[in-house]
Design a protein around this motif. Structure first.
Motif, PDB file in Angstrom:
ATOM      1  N   LEU A  28      46.586 -43.601 -33.945  1.00 34.80           N
ATOM      2  CA  LEU A  28      46.221 -44.278 -35.193  1.00 34.80           C
ATOM      3  C   LEU A  28      46.734 -45.713 -35.190  1.00 34.80           C
ATOM      4  O   LEU A  28      46.020 -46.640 -35.582  1.00 34.80           O
ATOM      5  CB  LEU A  28      46.783 -43.514 -36.386  1.00 34.80           C
ATOM      6  CG  LEU A  28      46.351 -43.991 -37.762  1.00 34.80           C
ATOM      7  CD1 LEU A  28      44.847 -43.900 -37.926  1.00 34.80           C
ATOM      8  CD2 LEU A  28      47.056 -43.186 -38.826  1.00 34.80           C
ATOM      9  N   GLY A  29      47.962 -45.915 -34.718  1.00 35.14           N
ATOM     10  CA  GLY A  29      48.512 -47.264 -34.620  1.00 35.14           C
ATOM     11  C   GLY A  29      47.702 -48.126 -33.660  1.00 35.14           C
ATOM     12  O   GLY A  29      47.430 -49.290 -33.947  1.00 35.14           O
ATOM     13  N   LEU A  30      47.311 -47.559 -32.533  1.00 31.35           N
ATOM     14  CA  LEU A  30      46.488 -48.286 -31.569  1.00 31.35           C
ATOM     15  C   LEU A  30      45.131 -48.648 -32.177  1.00 31.35           C
ATOM     16  O   LEU A  30      44.633 -49.760 -31.995  1.00 31.35           O
ATOM     17  CB  LEU A  30      46.294 -47.458 -30.301  1.00 31.35           C
ATOM     18  CG  LEU A  30      45.424 -48.077 -29.217  1.00 31.35           C
ATOM     19  CD1 LEU A  30      46.017 -49.386 -28.721  1.00 31.35           C
ATOM     20  CD2 LEU A  30      45.240 -47.108 -28.066  1.00 31.35           C
ATOM     21  N   ALA A  31      44.567 -47.722 -32.932  1.00 29.04           N
ATOM     22  CA  ALA A  31      43.279 -47.984 -33.582  1.00 29.04           C
ATOM     23  C   ALA A  31      43.398 -49.130 -34.584  1.00 29.04           C
ATOM     24  O   ALA A  31      42.546 -50.028 -34.620  1.00 29.04           O
ATOM     25  CB  ALA A  31      42.770 -46.725 -34.274  1.00 29.04           C
ATOM     26  N   PHE A  32      44.450 -49.136 -35.385  1.00 23.25           N
ATOM     27  CA  PHE A  32      44.651 -50.225 -36.341  1.00 23.25           C
ATOM     28  C   PHE A  32      44.872 -51.550 -35.627  1.00 23.25           C
ATOM     29  O   PHE A  32      44.379 -52.591 -36.065  1.00 23.25           O
ATOM     30  CB  PHE A  32      45.821 -49.937 -37.283  1.00 23.25           C
ATOM     31  CG  PHE A  32      45.454 -49.053 -38.439  1.00 23.25           C
ATOM     32  CD1 PHE A  32      44.429 -49.392 -39.294  1.00 23.25           C
ATOM     33  CD2 PHE A  32      46.139 -47.877 -38.670  1.00 23.25           C
ATOM     34  CE1 PHE A  32      44.076 -48.586 -40.364  1.00 23.25           C
ATOM     35  CE2 PHE A  32      45.804 -47.055 -39.724  1.00 23.25           C
ATOM     36  CZ  PHE A  32      44.776 -47.416 -40.576  1.00 23.25           C
ATOM     37  N   TYR A  33      45.603 -51.526 -34.531  1.00 27.20           N
ATOM     38  CA  TYR A  33      45.812 -52.738 -33.747  1.00 27.20           C
ATOM     39  C   TYR A  33      44.472 -53.286 -33.260  1.00 27.20           C
ATOM     40  O   TYR A  33      44.216 -54.492 -33.358  1.00 27.20           O
ATOM     41  CB  TYR A  33      46.735 -52.450 -32.563  1.00 27.20           C
ATOM     42  CG  TYR A  33      46.768 -53.578 -31.561  1.00 27.20           C
ATOM     43  CD1 TYR A  33      47.510 -54.726 -31.813  1.00 27.20           C
ATOM     44  CD2 TYR A  33      46.045 -53.500 -30.382  1.00 27.20           C
ATOM     45  CE1 TYR A  33      47.524 -55.774 -30.908  1.00 27.20           C
ATOM     46  CE2 TYR A  33      46.061 -54.545 -29.471  1.00 27.20           C
ATOM     47  CZ  TYR A  33      46.800 -55.667 -29.740  1.00 27.20           C
ATOM     48  OH  TYR A  33      46.801 -56.702 -28.848  1.00 27.20           O
ATOM     49  N   LEU A  34      43.632 -52.423 -32.723  1.00 26.12           N
ATOM     50  CA  LEU A  34      42.332 -52.867 -32.221  1.00 26.12           C
ATOM     51  C   LEU A  34      41.445 -53.403 -33.340  1.00 26.12           C
ATOM     52  O   LEU A  34      40.713 -54.379 -33.142  1.00 26.12           O
ATOM     53  CB  LEU A  34      41.641 -51.714 -31.491  1.00 26.12           C
ATOM     54  CG  LEU A  34      42.279 -51.302 -30.161  1.00 26.12           C
ATOM     55  CD1 LEU A  34      41.606 -50.042 -29.627  1.00 26.12           C
ATOM     56  CD2 LEU A  34      42.202 -52.423 -29.157  1.00 26.12           C
ATOM     57  N   ILE A  35      41.510 -52.788 -34.502  1.00 24.17           N
ATOM     58  CA  ILE A  35      40.726 -53.262 -35.648  1.00 24.17           C
ATOM     59  C   ILE A  35      41.170 -54.667 -36.047  1.00 24.17           C
ATOM     60  O   ILE A  35      40.350 -55.574 -36.199  1.00 24.17           O
ATOM     61  CB  ILE A  35      40.853 -52.294 -36.843  1.00 24.17           C
ATOM     62  CG1 ILE A  35      40.127 -50.985 -36.536  1.00 24.17           C
ATOM     63  CG2 ILE A  35      40.322 -52.929 -38.126  1.00 24.17           C
ATOM     64  CD1 ILE A  35      40.433 -49.871 -37.526  1.00 24.17           C
ATOM     65  N   ILE A  36      42.472 -54.865 -36.188  1.00 28.15           N
ATOM     66  CA  ILE A  36      42.989 -56.166 -36.614  1.00 28.15           C
ATOM     67  C   ILE A  36      42.716 -57.223 -35.547  1.00 28.15           C
ATOM     68  O   ILE A  36      42.272 -58.334 -35.851  1.00 28.15           O
ATOM     69  CB  ILE A  36      44.490 -56.064 -36.939  1.00 28.15           C
ATOM     70  CG1 ILE A  36      44.681 -55.200 -38.187  1.00 28.15           C
ATOM     71  CG2 ILE A  36      45.109 -57.432 -37.133  1.00 28.15           C
ATOM     72  CD1 ILE A  36      46.097 -54.788 -38.453  1.00 28.15           C
ATOM     73  N   GLU A  37      42.968 -56.879 -34.293  1.00 26.69           N
ATOM     74  CA  GLU A  37      42.722 -57.827 -33.203  1.00 26.69           C
ATOM     75  C   GLU A  37      41.234 -58.177 -33.117  1.00 26.69           C
ATOM     76  O   GLU A  37      40.869 -59.334 -32.935  1.00 26.69           O
ATOM     77  CB  GLU A  37      43.201 -57.220 -31.881  1.00 26.69           C
ATOM     78  CG  GLU A  37      43.287 -58.194 -30.753  1.00 26.69           C
ATOM     79  CD  GLU A  37      44.454 -59.158 -30.864  1.00 26.69           C
ATOM     80  OE1 GLU A  37      44.402 -60.183 -30.161  1.00 26.69           O
ATOM     81  OE2 GLU A  37      45.390 -58.898 -31.628  1.00 26.69           O
ATOM     82  N   GLY A  38      40.382 -57.194 -33.265  1.00 28.86           N
ATOM     83  CA  GLY A  38      38.948 -57.435 -33.221  1.00 28.86           C
ATOM     84  C   GLY A  38      38.478 -58.314 -34.363  1.00 28.86           C
ATOM     85  O   GLY A  38      37.597 -59.169 -34.186  1.00 28.86           O
ATOM     86  N   LEU A  39      39.071 -58.131 -35.544  1.00 29.02           N
ATOM     87  CA  LEU A  39      38.701 -58.975 -36.679  1.00 29.02           C
ATOM     88  C   LEU A  39      39.065 -60.426 -36.437  1.00 29.02           C
ATOM     89  O   LEU A  39      38.313 -61.335 -36.804  1.00 29.02           O
ATOM     90  CB  LEU A  39      39.376 -58.467 -37.962  1.00 29.02           C
ATOM     91  CG  LEU A  39      38.746 -57.254 -38.611  1.00 29.02           C
ATOM     92  CD1 LEU A  39      39.621 -56.761 -39.769  1.00 29.02           C
ATOM     93  CD2 LEU A  39      37.350 -57.571 -39.109  1.00 29.02           C
ATOM     94  N   VAL A  40      40.205 -60.676 -35.814  1.00 23.86           N
ATOM     95  CA  VAL A  40      40.605 -62.054 -35.518  1.00 23.86           C
ATOM     96  C   VAL A  40      39.587 -62.701 -34.581  1.00 23.86           C
ATOM     97  O   VAL A  40      39.141 -63.825 -34.806  1.00 23.86           O
ATOM     98  CB  VAL A  40      42.016 -62.095 -34.897  1.00 23.86           C
ATOM     99  CG1 VAL A  40      42.348 -63.492 -34.398  1.00 23.86           C
ATOM    100  CG2 VAL A  40      43.048 -61.644 -35.907  1.00 23.86           C
ATOM    101  N   TYR A  41      39.201 -61.982 -33.532  1.00 24.53           N
ATOM    102  CA  TYR A  41      38.219 -62.532 -32.588  1.00 24.53           C
ATOM    103  C   TYR A  41      36.850 -62.704 -33.247  1.00 24.53           C
ATOM    104  O   TYR A  41      36.144 -63.664 -32.960  1.00 24.53           O
ATOM    105  CB  TYR A  41      38.079 -61.624 -31.366  1.00 24.53           C
ATOM    106  CG  TYR A  41      39.203 -61.769 -30.369  1.00 24.53           C
ATOM    107  CD1 TYR A  41      39.205 -62.813 -29.464  1.00 24.53           C
ATOM    108  CD2 TYR A  41      40.249 -60.867 -30.336  1.00 24.53           C
ATOM    109  CE1 TYR A  41      40.225 -62.957 -28.540  1.00 24.53           C
ATOM    110  CE2 TYR A  41      41.274 -60.996 -29.421  1.00 24.53           C
ATOM    111  CZ  TYR A  41      41.263 -62.036 -28.524  1.00 24.53           C
ATOM    112  OH  TYR A  41      42.269 -62.180 -27.625  1.00 24.53           O
TER     113      TYR A  41
END
Length: 60
Positions: A6-19
């Protein structure tokens, strides 16, 4: 294990939003990084880790 995923998924969501939403800002920030000393980047990283661990401790 579920919490880690779940933490990895949230990280990917936030990182993807920045890009996706601010790629020019990300490029500008990356160009600024060489101007910072290795020590200041290391301290900033350690502070971010400490804040993250503290947040997890408070939530759990």
């Amino acid at each position: 294990m579920q919490d880690i995923l779940l933490g990895l998924a949230f990280y990917l969501i936030i990182e993807g939003l920045v890009y996706a939403l601010a790629p020019s800002f990300l490029i500008a920030m990356a160009k600024l990084l060489p101007g910072f000393s290795e020590g200041s980047l290391r301290i900033t990283g350690l502070v971010a880790v400490a804040i993250g661990v503290g947040m997890v401790w408070l939530i759990r």
